[in-house]
Scaffold this motif. Structure first.
Motif, mmCIF file in Angstrom:
data_model
loop_
_atom_site.group_PDB
_atom_site.id
_atom_site.type_symbol
_atom_site.label_atom_id
_atom_site.label_comp_id
_atom_site.label_asym_id
_atom_site.label_seq_id
_atom_site.Cartn_x
_atom_site.Cartn_y
_atom_site.Cartn_z
ATOM 1 N N ASP A 107 0.857 -1.188 0.000
ATOM 2 C CA ASP A 107 0.000 0.000 0.000
ATOM 3 C C ASP A 107 0.890 1.234 0.000
ATOM 4 O O ASP A 107 1.630 1.473 0.952
ATOM 5 N N ARG A 108 0.802 2.045 -1.055
ATOM 6 C CA ARG A 108 1.706 3.190 -1.175
ATOM 7 C C ARG A 108 1.478 4.255 -0.101
ATOM 8 O O ARG A 108 2.358 5.057 0.158
ATOM 9 N N THR A 109 0.305 4.246 0.550
ATOM 10 C CA THR A 109 0.085 5.221 1.627
ATOM 11 C C THR A 109 0.808 4.801 2.899
ATOM 12 O O THR A 109 1.093 5.623 3.764
ATOM 13 N N ILE A 110 1.109 3.518 3.016
ATOM 14 C CA ILE A 110 1.835 2.998 4.180
ATOM 15 C C ILE A 110 3.312 2.815 3.866
ATOM 16 O O ILE A 110 4.174 3.090 4.686
ATOM 17 N N LYS B 120 7.767 2.888 -0.848
ATOM 18 C CA LYS B 120 8.531 2.163 -1.858
ATOM 19 C C LYS B 120 7.635 1.698 -3.009
ATOM 20 O O LYS B 120 8.111 1.387 -4.083
ATOM 21 N N PHE B 121 6.332 1.641 -2.764
ATOM 22 C CA PHE B 121 5.401 1.195 -3.789
ATOM 23 C C PHE B 121 4.762 2.360 -4.540
ATOM 24 O O PHE B 121 3.873 2.159 -5.338
ATOM 25 N N GLY B 122 5.208 3.571 -4.308
ATOM 26 C CA GLY B 122 4.575 4.744 -4.903
ATOM 27 C C GLY B 122 5.178 5.168 -6.217
ATOM 28 O O GLY B 122 5.642 6.299 -6.356
ATOM 29 N N LEU B 123 5.218 4.321 -7.229
ATOM 30 C CA LEU B 123 5.817 4.641 -8.524
ATOM 31 C C LEU B 123 4.730 5.110 -9.517
ATOM 32 O O LEU B 123 3.603 4.646 -9.480
ATOM 33 N N MET B 124 5.146 5.935 -10.449
ATOM 34 C CA MET B 124 4.236 6.405 -11.510
ATOM 35 C C MET B 124 4.256 5.459 -12.689
ATOM 36 O O MET B 124 5.188 4.737 -12.927
ATOM 37 N N ARG B 125 3.137 5.466 -13.541
ATOM 38 C CA ARG B 125 3.028 4.604 -14.709
ATOM 39 C C ARG B 125 2.927 5.458 -15.962
ATOM 40 O O ARG B 125 2.424 6.565 -15.929
ATOM 41 N N GLN B 126 3.355 4.870 -17.084
ATOM 42 C CA GLN B 126 3.158 5.500 -18.384
ATOM 43 C C GLN B 126 2.449 4.471 -19.260
ATOM 44 O O GLN B 126 2.867 3.315 -19.314
ATOM 45 N N HIS B 127 1.368 4.870 -19.898
ATOM 46 C CA HIS B 127 0.578 4.031 -20.805
ATOM 47 C C HIS B 127 -0.369 3.053 -20.115
ATOM 48 O O HIS B 127 -1.055 2.308 -20.801
ATOM 49 N N VAL B 128 -0.401 2.996 -18.787
ATOM 50 C CA VAL B 128 -1.287 2.066 -18.085
ATOM 51 C C VAL B 128 -2.066 2.828 -17.023
ATOM 52 O O VAL B 128 -1.464 3.445 -16.148
ATOM 53 N N PRO B 129 -3.396 2.810 -17.072
ATOM 54 C CA PRO B 129 -4.192 3.540 -16.075
ATOM 55 C C PRO B 129 -3.914 3.051 -14.658
ATOM 56 O O PRO B 129 -3.661 1.869 -14.434
#
Length: 199
Positions: free
Chosen positions: A119-122, A125-134
């Motif tokens: 969970d990126r709020t916790i 390390k999981f808070g990455l951005m995406r390109q081409h994928v909603p």
């Protein structure tokens, strides 16, 4: 000019060379980055890769643990390794390649998973951005060996990434996550991720 890079945490390259060959023969990426090769440099199975046209191979191996490699159809120069954590683990290798009048520094990192809480709020390390994928679309690259039926459960994590500098980002045409590879014979728990660029 079309160009593709595939990254794959293979989880023992010698054990899984048959499925590496399967990937290469079917998808033919220009460059293949492998992580968790789990083999020393001198025992790395380079011959099958060379037989398939990957004549440029650089390796940073480690017995039974870690290990990274880059296999390329195009020349690689400036082979470089760095121990970012200062503990002697073989987790990084980089090289330079040229394609479409561009000179690109390619880094191949093995970074162990960021923890048990995706969970990126916790866990940032999981808070990455995406390109081409909603953002709301499921996007996994790893499914646990513990699941009896990984495909039916379809609960995984997005652990494998291809990042680019801002000048290459606009040239990204598509990404492919080869989910079917998780069901191949003696699979890794990760699947190949391929970025296709127009350089």
């Amino acid at each position: 000019m079309g160009f593709s890079i595939t990254t794959w945490n293979i989880n023992s390259v010698r054990l899984r060379m048959p499925i590496v060959e399967q990937l290469v023969l079917k998808h033919r990426p220009d460059i293949l980055c492998l992580q968790e090769t789990k083999v020393t440099n001198e025992l790395f199975p380079a011959a099958p890769l060379r037989a398939m046209g990957y004549n440029h191979i650089i390796i940073h191996g480690q017995k039974g643990y870690h290990g990274v490699a880059i296999a390329s159809r195009i020349p690689l120069t400036e082979d470089h390794r760095q121990d970012y954590c200062g503990v002697g683990d073989a987790r990084h290798i980089s090289a330079i390649f040229e394609h479409g009048n561009r000179r690109v520094r390619l880094h191949n990192f093995y970074v162990p998973a960021g923890g048990d809480e995706p969970d990126r709020t916790i866990n940032p390390k999981f808070g990455l951005m995406r390109q081409h994928v909603p953002e709301n679309e499921k996007l996994y690259t790893w499914w646990s060996y513990r699941a009896k039926d990984w495909e039916a459960a379809d609960r995984g994590r997005r652990l494998d990434h291809i990042w680019s500098s801002s000048d290459l980002g606009p040239h990204l045409k598509r990404i492919e996550i080869l989910k079917e590879a998780r069901g191949w014979d003696r699979p890794s728990d990760h699947v190949p991720v391929t970025a296709h660029f127009d350089l």
